[in-house]
Write an enzyme that holds these catalytic residues in place. Structure first.
Site, short mmCIF file in Angstrom:
data_model
loop_
_atom_site.label_atom_id
_atom_site.label_comp_id
_atom_site.label_asym_id
_atom_site.label_seq_id
_atom_site.Cartn_x
_atom_site.Cartn_y
_atom_site.Cartn_z
N GLY A 525 1.02 -0.93 -0.04
CA GLY A 525 0.18 -0.22 -0.24
C GLY A 525 0.83 1.24 0.04
N VAL A 526 0.68 2.56 -0.77
CA VAL A 526 1.04 4.02 -0.42
C VAL A 526 0.48 4.29 -0.66
CG1 VAL A 526 2.20 5.02 -2.10
CG2 VAL A 526 2.44 2.65 -2.14
N GLY A 527 0.53 5.47 0.30
CA GLY A 527 -0.71 6.60 0.68
C GLY A 527 0.50 8.18 0.42
N VAL A 532 3.16 1.45 2.35
CA VAL A 532 2.88 0.25 3.64
C VAL A 532 3.42 -1.27 2.91
CG1 VAL A 532 1.06 -1.06 5.29
CG2 VAL A 532 0.64 1.32 4.45
N LYS A 546 3.78 0.41 8.90
CA LYS A 546 3.11 1.92 8.07
C LYS A 546 4.04 2.47 8.60
CE LYS A 546 -0.48 4.55 7.59
NZ LYS A 546 -1.87 5.66 8.01
N ASP A 642 -14.46 9.12 6.63
CA ASP A 642 -14.27 8.39 5.33
C ASP A 642 -14.73 6.31 4.67
OD1 ASP A 642 -13.21 8.43 2.37
OD2 ASP A 642 -10.89 8.02 3.71
#
Length: 875
Positions: A525-527, A532, A546, A642
């Site tokens: 995952g990328v934010g 992550v 994370k 959200d």
């Protein structure tokens, strides 16, 4: 003969003087000289001094031609007595106990603006109110009722007190604050001939004589008087004391948690001393638990009551067994503010039979940080009773004076007069000194930081980077397996040692080892905050790691918000944190790896086997449980802000858990209806009312969850620009089909009608209610949850009726080829259909272990994940 008569007269005289009060009631209509008959009683004007009472200063007689509410006291409320200086109402009474009721209906008169009225009232030496504003008190009460979902509002106010008079006079002193005025519309002084409050009552959660309170020495104010399970009881139906008993329905945490029952049988008091405690009408109705056959039998009936902080409260519960004719048939526990007040409570045994009216008193100490009193009744499974049920007929809450004072702290702080002016000036001087001190400290801190950075530039933090230990999020680790701790503990911004640290402390070396030195092949995952990674810690457990990007400010605020939320939240259906790392400018959080990723990946856009209808219902129920806990599990609600299918994660057993709290917001205070904040969220899920008005409430999450429900049914993106114009927005498109009764026409074809039609229709109705344009027309998350449980019950009942469960499973593509029903029948949570009250109160009433806002897990300790942990697109 004369001697006998004389002796009788002496004895009678002594009895009258030493016994209970013999005074008749005083009913005073303020602001007039004539008498009037109301509710069958004669009210005299307050200038009629011929009835054993006087008024020292007449003030101003005021009147208004009409009032804005219907009331039995309408005639009384059209007149009032205004005072610009202190005045006493003095009543000639016999020593004894009295109910004192003060009626207020604010209306402006001539140049007197009633909203600016502030005053103090004393009853002999007992302070009833101080710096008191009637209009503010009415507004506060109406606002509270609105938060409970009640449409009722009032323009009048009645304050009731129980006072003990040791002299021949009861003096009611009305003292206006300097520069303003006082007023009162009516006064009742009702003698109490029976012993309503006497003896000592032990405090809840404490044992021993030293922890009891002597009620005879305390002034008492009635805060709530509720007829549980029945309608309002008017004063003329409680003719001994003319009390008003409100219906309890508005104060229940959820109205569906208890069913109303009634019994027309002849009810008698269990003791002669109970004859005036409450009218028999209170005991003819009751509320019992709606559905007691639920998971672990841990749900409760709950009443949520706003109270003034920093006072002792007497809780009086009224009981009468209306159903069972022998003992050990209905045994339950009683909780007061999440502390056990009674175990093995059997009404039949305590009252001495069926249809016997009985009451039980408890005292609870409410601290200065608490303004809510929770009363809860739930089954006592350890008692071995035939049924696991609870019952309540009536509820009263009384505030007990402290040092002769019953006034609210806010009232006292707002009082005027000379002393008020001095206090105000002292307050401002104190504030000024405090601001100056803070400025000096801030300047010194700035100089210190500047000096430190100058001396060690190679250790300074990159732009935009602030290690989270500076924000006091964590304190000393208590469960560090290797005993490593941040040297000297953890400093907060103000230099004090933080005391809250969640999870294990990991070293940076351990994090590098777990992720093969942060190998990009392990990125899941990328934010905006960074990446992550899927990792494995030393005990062989898979984790999601994370790691915030030290060079980036993007996502830092959300990252810090998530830390704050996860530090105080624990629930089976919410993300949990295993540990953290704070070393060499790194900010890293560690979570258990979520084997089955996001709910969205199982609905569309992947090769994964489709979820069955039951699996989809289970996922929605799990997510709803998590959201319901956010909304109700702490003193202040938490709004997720959200809610979407990428933020609903599934573990190896397909248990759904809410994740990603980066946008979460603390909900409105008790005296507010919403939080005013900039609009944030995800397109397609965003509440239109929140978008228009920037007013955020828990109902904003409900709207987003309604979109999720339609997404679960239709298995398509919530926004798809490639579709025809009328189909781009899933919520708008699905709601049109639902309102036409044709939602089945757009259902995910992978379901292939392997669902109960009744449950499907009910599911669509829930989703439709969630998408109401105005928040006030949407259900609460607790109500949504109950209906989803009912949908699951309908589906399983249909399977049982048709005996096709095996064939149904075989026609579906299983979620796990080795075990088609993994996460369903193997999960007890998902096999038991809970009643509404199960969901509502699952985390309440288990003593200190389950107090609201506790960091102790509610249910099995689940460890979840962020949407970014398993979805490369992130937020």
């Amino acid at each position: 003969m004369k001697v006998c008569v004389l002796i009788c007269m002496v004895l009678l005289s002594g009895f009258i003087k030493s016994g209970e009060a013999q005074t008749k009631p005083f009913l005073v209509n303020c602001g007039v000289t004539s008498s009037v008959n109301i509710d069958g009683r004669r009210w005299i004007g307050d200038l009629d001094t011929g009835d054993n009472f006087t008024l020292s200063y007449p003030g101003i007689a005021a009147s208004t031609p009409n009032i804005s509410e219907e009331s039995i006291y309408e005639t009384l409320y059209k007149t009032a007595r205004f005072f610009t200086e202190s005045s006493n109402y003095t009543f000639g009474v016999d020593p004894g106990n009295y109910y004192l009721r003060l009626h207020f209906y604010p209306f402006s008169f001539e140049d007197n603006d009633v909203s600016k009225s502030l005053f103090t009232i004393m009853a002999n030496n007992l302070k009833l109110v101080s710096g008191f504003s009637v209009t503010t008190e009415i507004s506060r009460k109406n606002s509270y009722m609105e938060t409970l979902g009640s449409n009722s509002s009032s323009s009048s106010l009645m304050k009731e007190y129980f006072v003990n008079v040791n002299s021949a006079e009861l003096v009611i002193e009305v003292i206006p604050d300097e520069g303003t005025f006082a007023f009162v519309n009516a006064i009742e002084v009702i003698p109490v001939l029976s012993k309503l409050f006497e003896g000592s009552v032990s405090k809840v959660g404490e044992n021993g004589a030293d922890n009891s309170l002597n009620l005879g020495e305390r002034g008492i104010e009635t805060v709530y008087r509720l007829n549980v399970g029945g309608p309002e009881i008017k004063p003329d139906r409680d003719q001994d004391l003319w009390r008003i008993w409100e219906s309890d329905i508005s104060y229940m945490f959820t109205s569906y948690a208890g069913s109303e029952i009634k019994n027309a049988s002849n009810i008698t008091y269990s003791s002669v001393n109970d004859s005036s405690v409450a009218p028999l009408l209170v005991y003819e109705t009751a509320r019992t638990m709606t559905n007691n056959e639920v998971l672990e039998k841990r749900f409760n009936m709950s009443w949520k009551l706003e109270v003034d902080p920093n006072f002792d409260y007497l809780v009086r519960l009224h009981f009468c067994e209306l159903v069972y004719d022998k003992d050990n048939q209905r045994v339950f526990r009683i909780y007061v503010n999440n502390k056990t007040a009674s175990e093995n409570f059997d009404v039949f045994a305590r009252a001495g039979g069926m249809n016997k009216a009985y009451h039980q008193d408890y005292v609870d100490v409410v601290s200065s940080q608490i303004d809510t009193l929770w009363i809860q009744l739930g089954p006592d499974t350890a008692a071995g009773a035939t049924g696991t049920d609870a019952l309540l007929n009536g509820l009263e809450i009384f505030k007990l004076s402290r040092r002769g004072d019953l006034s609210r702290i806010s009232d006292r702080s707002g009082s005027g007069g000379k002393s008020g002016g001095l206090k105000s000036r002292a307050l401002w001087l104190g504030i000024g000194a405090g601001v100056a001190s803070i400025a000096v400290i801030a300047f010194l801190c700035a100089m210190f930081v500047r000096r430190r950075n100058t001396m060690a530039p190679n250790k300074s933090h990159p732009p935009g980077w602030r290690p989270f230990f500076l924000h006091g999020t964590f304190g000393n680790s208590t469960n560090n397996a290797q005993g490593s701790k941040f040297p000297g503990g953890t400093l907060t911004l103000n230099g004090s040692m933080a005391t809250i640290r969640t999870g294990k402390y990991f070293t940076l070396a351990e994090m590098r080892l777990a992720t093969n030195n942060f190998d990009d092949s392990l990125v899941i995952g990328v934010g905006g905050f960074g990446k992550v990674y899927k990792g494995e810690i030393d005990d062989g457990s898979l984790v999601a790691i994370k790691r915030a990007h030290p060079q980036s400010q993007q996502g830092l605020r959300e990252f810090e918000t998530e830390i704050e939320m996860l530090s105080k939240l624990r629930h089976r259906h919410l993300v949990s944190m295993i540990g953290f790392c704070q070393e060499q400018n790194e900010m890293i959080l560690v979570y258990e790896y979520m084997a089955n990723g996001t709910l969205r990946t199982h609905l569309f856009g992947s090769d994964l086997p489709p979820l069955t209808w039951k699996q989809r219902l289970d996922a929605c129920i799990g997510a709803a449980r998590g959201l319901h806990y956010l909304h109700t599990g702490a003193e202040r609600s938490i709004i997720h802000r959200d809610v979407k299918t990428t933020n609903i994660l599934l573990d190896e057993n397909f248990v759904a858990k809410m994740a990603d709290f980066g946008l979460s917001k603390t909900g409105p205070a008790l005296d507010h209806t919403h939080v005013s904040t900039a609009v944030k969220g995800s397109f397609g899920y965003l509440d239109p009312e929140y978008f228009r008005r920037q007013h955020l409430t828990e109902k904003s999450d409900v709207y987003s969850f309604g979109v999720v429900l339609f997404e679960v049914v239709c298995a398509r993106p919530v926004i798809n620009p490639s579709l025809p114009k009328d189909q781009i927005n899933l919520a708008e498109w699905a709601i049109r089909w639902q309102r036409q009764g044709s939602l089945e026409s757009i259902v995910d074809p992978k379901l292939r009608k392997c669902y109960s039609l009744d449950s499907f229709k009910k599911f669509g109705e829930i989703a439709e209610k969630c998408l109401a344009d105005e928040g006030k027309n949407r259900p609460t998350m607790g109500e949504v949850l109950w209906h989803l449980e009912y949908v699951l019950q309908l589906h399983e009942a249909s399977l049982r009726r048709n005996s096709v469960e095996d064939s149904f499973s075989s026609t579906q593509i299983p979620a796990n080829p080795d075990n088609p029903e993994v996460g369903n029948e193997n999960n007890a949570d998902h096999n038991l259909v809970e009643g509404r009250e199960t969901v509502i109160d699952l985390n309440l009433g288990e003593d200190e272990e389950n107090t609201r806002g506790s960091s102790i897990s509610n249910g099995t300790a689940g460890v979840e994940e962020f949407s970014q942990l398993v979805h490369p697109q992130g937020r």
